[in-house]
Design a protein around this motif. Sequence first.
Motif, mmCIF file in Angstrom:
data_model
loop_
_atom_site.group_PDB
_atom_site.id
_atom_site.type_symbol
_atom_site.label_atom_id
_atom_site.label_comp_id
_atom_site.label_asym_id
_atom_site.label_seq_id
_atom_site.Cartn_x
_atom_site.Cartn_y
_atom_site.Cartn_z
ATOM 1 N N PRO A 17 29.159 -30.925 -35.343
ATOM 2 C CA PRO A 17 29.176 -30.779 -33.891
ATOM 3 C C PRO A 17 30.581 -30.941 -33.336
ATOM 4 O O PRO A 17 31.254 -31.934 -33.595
ATOM 5 C CB PRO A 17 28.249 -31.915 -33.406
ATOM 6 C CG PRO A 17 27.389 -32.236 -34.586
ATOM 7 C CD PRO A 17 28.232 -31.973 -35.792
ATOM 8 N N THR A 18 31.014 -29.924 -32.591
ATOM 9 C CA THR A 18 32.355 -29.994 -32.018
ATOM 10 C C THR A 18 32.462 -31.089 -30.964
ATOM 11 O O THR A 18 33.539 -31.620 -30.730
ATOM 12 C CB THR A 18 32.735 -28.646 -31.388
ATOM 13 O OG1 THR A 18 31.724 -28.290 -30.435
ATOM 14 C CG2 THR A 18 32.817 -27.564 -32.450
ATOM 15 N N ALA A 19 31.359 -31.424 -30.351
ATOM 16 C CA ALA A 19 31.398 -32.496 -29.352
ATOM 17 C C ALA A 19 31.773 -33.816 -29.990
ATOM 18 O O ALA A 19 32.524 -34.613 -29.418
ATOM 19 C CB ALA A 19 30.036 -32.612 -28.653
ATOM 20 N N GLY A 20 31.250 -34.066 -31.221
ATOM 21 C CA GLY A 20 31.598 -35.299 -31.906
ATOM 22 C C GLY A 20 33.061 -35.343 -32.287
ATOM 23 O O GLY A 20 33.732 -36.369 -32.140
ATOM 24 N N SER A 25 38.591 -37.376 -31.005
ATOM 25 C CA SER A 25 39.976 -37.090 -30.633
ATOM 26 C C SER A 25 40.307 -37.694 -29.276
ATOM 27 O O SER A 25 41.388 -38.279 -29.079
ATOM 28 C CB SER A 25 40.217 -35.581 -30.605
ATOM 29 O OG SER A 25 39.972 -35.005 -31.877
ATOM 30 N N LEU A 26 39.364 -37.546 -28.328
ATOM 31 C CA LEU A 26 39.584 -38.113 -27.003
ATOM 32 C C LEU A 26 39.680 -39.635 -27.064
ATOM 33 O O LEU A 26 40.501 -40.250 -26.378
ATOM 34 C CB LEU A 26 38.448 -37.697 -26.076
ATOM 35 C CG LEU A 26 38.540 -38.176 -24.620
ATOM 36 C CD1 LEU A 26 39.797 -37.613 -23.965
ATOM 37 C CD2 LEU A 26 37.296 -37.768 -23.843
ATOM 38 N N LEU A 31 42.089 -44.003 -25.488
ATOM 39 C CA LEU A 31 42.082 -45.463 -25.464
ATOM 40 C C LEU A 31 43.486 -46.058 -25.402
ATOM 41 O O LEU A 31 43.755 -46.932 -24.565
ATOM 42 C CB LEU A 31 41.310 -46.009 -26.672
ATOM 43 C CG LEU A 31 39.778 -45.977 -26.551
ATOM 44 C CD1 LEU A 31 39.135 -46.526 -27.815
ATOM 45 C CD2 LEU A 31 39.318 -46.774 -25.336
ATOM 46 N N PRO A 32 44.421 -45.648 -26.273
ATOM 47 C CA PRO A 32 45.778 -46.211 -26.149
ATOM 48 C C PRO A 32 46.437 -45.900 -24.820
ATOM 49 O O PRO A 32 47.079 -46.776 -24.215
ATOM 50 C CB PRO A 32 46.537 -45.550 -27.318
ATOM 51 C CG PRO A 32 45.486 -45.129 -28.277
ATOM 52 C CD PRO A 32 44.305 -44.760 -27.441
ATOM 53 N N LEU A 33 46.279 -44.653 -24.338
ATOM 54 C CA LEU A 33 46.868 -44.303 -23.055
ATOM 55 C C LEU A 33 46.229 -45.085 -21.916
ATOM 56 O O LEU A 33 46.915 -45.519 -20.983
ATOM 57 C CB LEU A 33 46.723 -42.796 -22.810
ATOM 58 C CG LEU A 33 47.553 -41.878 -23.708
ATOM 59 C CD1 LEU A 33 47.274 -40.421 -23.371
ATOM 60 C CD2 LEU A 33 49.037 -42.176 -23.570
ATOM 61 N N GLY A 34 44.900 -45.262 -21.993
ATOM 62 C CA GLY A 34 44.220 -46.017 -20.957
ATOM 63 C C GLY A 34 44.666 -47.471 -20.917
ATOM 64 O O GLY A 34 44.907 -48.037 -19.846
ATOM 65 N N LEU A 35 44.799 -48.080 -22.109
ATOM 66 C CA LEU A 35 45.265 -49.467 -22.171
ATOM 67 C C LEU A 35 46.688 -49.587 -21.637
ATOM 68 O O LEU A 35 47.004 -50.528 -20.885
ATOM 69 C CB LEU A 35 45.185 -49.978 -23.606
ATOM 70 C CG LEU A 35 45.686 -51.410 -23.835
ATOM 71 C CD1 LEU A 35 44.874 -52.404 -23.015
ATOM 72 C CD2 LEU A 35 45.632 -51.766 -25.323
#
Length: 274
Positions: A17-20, A25-26, A31-35
């Motif tokens: 599944p490409t969604a997975g 990837s997201l 997560l690092p960018l958000g932190l």
Amino acid sequence: MANATIATETGTSLKVPTAGVAGRSLRTIGLPLGLALVVLTIWQVAVTVADVPAVILPSPIAILRYIVSRWDILMMHAIPTTLESAAGFVLATVLGIVLAVIITYSTLARDALYPNLVFFQLIPKIALAPLFIIWLGVGSQSRVAFSVFIAFFPIVIATAAGFMNVDRNMLRLCRSLTATEWQVFTRIRFPSALPYIFSGMKIAMTLAIIGVIIGEFITAQAGLGYLIIFATARADTEVSMAAIVVLCVAGLLLYGLVAAGEWFANRVYSTEAM
């Protein structure tokens, strides 16, 4: 749900599944960018609310404003630091791999070299930086040499571990097929050691930058290390922090090149194995 098709070695195909894949990837990037964004926001709010003087801790917005307005000066100092770090890293990689090959194939060399390598690694490196300047002068040679001195050790250890951690049954099979040592090295040992080699290279990349910065702290007329020391002496914390930010960006770019090299090497050897 859309699926991505992946071919296997047996010729069959698997649908993933490409969604997975996109979600992973997201998560890896987000997560690092958000932190980082959260930390910068807290930093900005704390400095603004507490009215912290810029000489103590400038705000992220002030640092960004300085980077944008004085980008030319920062780049002028970033270029020599980046080039010297890259040169030190490349030389450390070559030296480390060569020493690892010697240690792997010669028991005498391993018994003679390995304890001394560990001994030199235990020496506080910053204590030797002035000696490199005395021996090699105040130019880039001393900084590059000191960078190599700091960075080569993890490559030696990781690469030697990779060369030795090879499936013994595979080595016996190669010898039973009268393969030469060069063929065993290029077809078995080196491809098997790639994860170890690049692990050591990633550590060495950060150490190479540290070596150059230490050299610039002691003697330099250009470079981000020189700019940090110069600004700190004038209590210009904003300039120091801006130089540190640019140094981090340069380090990330160099680290990204190593990661890209790892991806390319894995692709090449996985293609040859098919």
